[in-house]
Scaffold this motif. Structure first.
Motif, PDB file in Angstrom:
ATOM      1  N   TYR A  72     -46.648 -36.860  28.858  1.00 32.71           N
ATOM      2  CA  TYR A  72     -47.080 -35.955  27.781  1.00 32.71           C
ATOM      3  C   TYR A  72     -46.889 -36.551  26.392  1.00 32.71           C
ATOM      4  CZ  TYR A  72     -47.259 -32.553  31.534  1.00 32.71           C
ATOM      5  OH  TYR A  72     -47.555 -31.900  32.702  1.00 32.71           O
ATOM      6  N   GLY A  73     -45.748 -37.119  26.094  1.00 27.99           N
ATOM      7  CA  GLY A  73     -45.485 -37.725  24.795  1.00 27.99           C
ATOM      8  C   GLY A  73     -44.950 -36.764  23.748  1.00 27.99           C
ATOM      9  N   PHE A  74     -45.540 -35.584  23.655  1.00 27.85           N
ATOM     10  CA  PHE A  74     -45.144 -34.647  22.592  1.00 27.85           C
ATOM     11  C   PHE A  74     -43.728 -34.127  22.746  1.00 27.85           C
ATOM     12  CE2 PHE A  74     -47.677 -32.124  25.653  1.00 27.85           C
ATOM     13  CZ  PHE A  74     -46.740 -31.191  26.054  1.00 27.85           C
ATOM     14  N   LEU A  91     -40.372 -39.520  31.710  1.00 23.94           N
ATOM     15  CA  LEU A  91     -41.122 -38.403  32.279  1.00 23.94           C
ATOM     16  C   LEU A  91     -40.731 -37.143  31.518  1.00 23.94           C
ATOM     17  CD1 LEU A  91     -41.071 -39.289  36.075  1.00 23.94           C
ATOM     18  CD2 LEU A  91     -42.713 -39.933  34.296  1.00 23.94           C
ATOM     19  N   ASP A  92     -41.437 -36.912  30.416  1.00 23.94           N
ATOM     20  CA  ASP A  92     -41.080 -35.914  29.410  1.00 23.94           C
ATOM     21  C   ASP A  92     -41.688 -34.530  29.664  1.00 23.94           C
ATOM     22  OD1 ASP A  92     -43.647 -37.058  28.676  1.00 23.94           O
ATOM     23  OD2 ASP A  92     -43.407 -36.127  26.704  1.00 23.94           O
ATOM     24  N   THR A  93     -41.385 -33.954  30.812  1.00 22.55           N
ATOM     25  CA  THR A  93     -41.814 -32.572  31.048  1.00 22.55           C
ATOM     26  C   THR A  93     -40.971 -31.600  30.231  1.00 22.55           C
ATOM     27  OG1 THR A  93     -40.389 -32.499  32.998  1.00 22.55           O
ATOM     28  CG2 THR A  93     -42.715 -33.038  33.364  1.00 22.55           C
ATOM     29  N   ALA A  94     -39.811 -32.054  29.751  1.00 27.59           N
ATOM     30  CA  ALA A  94     -38.962 -31.305  28.823  1.00 27.59           C
ATOM     31  C   ALA A  94     -38.683 -32.222  27.637  1.00 27.59           C
ATOM     32  CB  ALA A  94     -37.661 -30.874  29.505  1.00 27.59           C
ATOM     33  N   GLN A 109     -35.601 -45.722  33.116  1.00 20.48           N
ATOM     34  CA  GLN A 109     -36.392 -44.550  33.482  1.00 20.48           C
ATOM     35  C   GLN A 109     -35.614 -43.286  33.144  1.00 20.48           C
ATOM     36  OE1 GLN A 109     -38.069 -44.954  37.491  1.00 20.48           O
ATOM     37  NE2 GLN A 109     -37.446 -47.099  37.385  1.00 20.48           N
ATOM     38  N   ILE A 110     -36.276 -42.366  32.447  1.00 18.99           N
ATOM     39  CA  ILE A 110     -35.682 -41.081  32.083  1.00 18.99           C
ATOM     40  C   ILE A 110     -36.547 -39.998  32.704  1.00 18.99           C
ATOM     41  CG2 ILE A 110     -35.105 -39.528  30.183  1.00 18.99           C
ATOM     42  CD1 ILE A 110     -34.731 -42.067  28.446  1.00 18.99           C
ATOM     43  N   TYR A 111     -35.919 -39.176  33.545  1.00 17.52           N
ATOM     44  CA  TYR A 111     -36.647 -38.134  34.266  1.00 17.52           C
ATOM     45  C   TYR A 111     -36.216 -36.753  33.783  1.00 17.52           C
ATOM     46  CZ  TYR A 111     -37.090 -41.936  37.747  1.00 17.52           C
ATOM     47  OH  TYR A 111     -37.325 -43.116  38.386  1.00 17.52           O
ATOM     48  N   CYS A 112     -37.180 -35.891  33.519  1.00 19.42           N
ATOM     49  CA  CYS A 112     -36.890 -34.489  33.174  1.00 19.42           C
ATOM     50  C   CYS A 112     -37.297 -33.538  34.293  1.00 19.42           C
ATOM     51  CB  CYS A 112     -37.617 -34.090  31.891  1.00 19.42           C
ATOM     52  SG  CYS A 112     -36.994 -34.914  30.432  1.00 19.42           S
ATOM     53  N   PRO A 148     -32.603 -35.570  35.265  1.00 22.28           N
ATOM     54  CA  PRO A 148     -32.864 -34.374  34.467  1.00 22.28           C
ATOM     55  C   PRO A 148     -31.593 -33.650  34.029  1.00 22.28           C
ATOM     56  CG  PRO A 148     -34.298 -34.423  36.401  1.00 22.28           C
ATOM     57  CD  PRO A 148     -33.299 -35.521  36.565  1.00 22.28           C
ATOM     58  N   GLY A 149     -31.636 -33.154  32.781  1.00 21.84           N
ATOM     59  CA  GLY A 149     -30.568 -32.323  32.262  1.00 21.84           C
ATOM     60  C   GLY A 149     -29.349 -33.055  31.745  1.00 21.84           C
ATOM     61  N   VAL A 150     -29.373 -34.384  31.727  1.00 20.00           N
ATOM     62  CA  VAL A 150     -28.215 -35.180  31.331  1.00 20.00           C
ATOM     63  C   VAL A 150     -28.154 -35.330  29.805  1.00 20.00           C
ATOM     64  CG1 VAL A 150     -27.287 -37.542  31.394  1.00 20.00           C
ATOM     65  CG2 VAL A 150     -28.013 -36.441  33.503  1.00 20.00           C
ATOM     66  N   ALA A 151     -26.937 -35.342  29.271  1.00 20.89           N
ATOM     67  CA  ALA A 151     -26.683 -35.667  27.868  1.00 20.89           C
ATOM     68  C   ALA A 151     -25.760 -36.887  27.826  1.00 20.89           C
ATOM     69  CB  ALA A 151     -26.033 -34.498  27.149  1.00 20.89           C
ATOM     70  N   ILE A 152     -26.116 -37.861  26.996  1.00 18.49           N
ATOM     71  CA  ILE A 152     -25.318 -39.077  26.837  1.00 18.49           C
ATOM     72  C   ILE A 152     -24.830 -39.103  25.395  1.00 18.49           C
ATOM     73  CG2 ILE A 152     -25.340 -41.606  26.910  1.00 18.49           C
ATOM     74  CD1 ILE A 152     -27.574 -41.376  29.044  1.00 18.49           C
ATOM     75  N   GLY A 153     -23.504 -39.153  25.225  1.00 27.88           N
ATOM     76  CA  GLY A 153     -22.895 -39.065  23.907  1.00 27.88           C
ATOM     77  C   GLY A 153     -23.070 -40.301  23.046  1.00 27.88           C
ATOM     78  N   ASP A 154     -22.884 -40.118  21.744  1.00 27.14           N
ATOM     79  CA  ASP A 154     -22.994 -41.185  20.758  1.00 27.14           C
ATOM     80  C   ASP A 154     -22.150 -42.402  21.149  1.00 27.14           C
ATOM     81  OD1 ASP A 154     -24.523 -39.427  19.216  1.00 27.14           O
ATOM     82  OD2 ASP A 154     -22.884 -38.962  17.827  1.00 27.14           O
TER      83      ASP A 154
END
Length: 185
Positions: A72-74, A91-94, A109-112, A148-154
């Motif tokens: 999607y990109g947006f 994979l930017d579904t979110a 690879q980043i999966y949502c 999906p759903g992961v957060a990686i800190g600074d």
């Protein structure tokens, strides 16, 4: 009034990816990605013009090497100085947010999207979108996968080839499959 599949996707609800509106958005993204991936580097610059216009945010100093893919990109928001090496897939579904100066190695690879566990519902295209957030000054090594759903800190580091299945605290290093804490910076 019933929600559209896009509205369900954006709300983090189960939706069908087999949908004319979503397919139209993916077709638009494929054209932008094709331009980016095939344009001569001297003409393309850091990001192909159509891809730059498609992304949610990408300051002028962001670099996306080719090849690159996203459906999607947006939903991709990149901070200043972000660098995506060759072969990255988002994979930017979110929403996918990357803080300033974050760097992704080749083939990251980043999966949502999470697909339904029920095979009948999977055949119907049911999936749910979970956002991924990556902080500032993060380094993700080549071939790593962020689920999906992961957060990686600074200021964290994800070792090459790691599979990140859960959140990563700021200023830590994780490696392996699944990625496990190995040190504090």
């Amino acid at each position: 009034m019933a929600k559209t599949e896009r509205e369900k996707m954006e709300a983090g609800e189960w939706y069908s990816c087999i949908d004319p509106e979503l397919e139209s958005l993916r077709t638009r993204a494929r054209a932008a990605i094709h331009e980016h991936n095939t344009m001569a580097p001297g003409r393309r610059g850091n990001i192909g013009p159509a891809l730059a216009g498609l992304l949610g945010a990408a300051p002028a100093d962001v670099v996306i090497e080719t090849p690159f893919h996203c459906p999607y990109g947006f939903n991709i928001f990149l901070g200043a100085g972000v660098f995506l090496n060759a072969g990255c897939i988002i994979l930017d579904t979110a929403k996918v947010r990357m803080g300033a100066r974050t760097m992704l190695g080749p083939g990251v690879q980043i999966y949502c999207a999470e697909h339904h566990l029920d095979p009948v519902k999977r055949r119907e295209g049911l999936e749910v979108a979970r956002p991924v957030t990556i902080g500032e000054d993060v380094w993700i090594g080549g071939g790593a996968i962020v689920l999906p759903g992961v957060a990686i800190g600074d200021r964290s580091i994800v070792g090459a080839g790691s599979v990140v299945t859960k959140d990563v605290a700021p200023e830590t290093t994780v490696v392996g499959n699944p990625a496990r804490y190995v040190s504090r910076q």
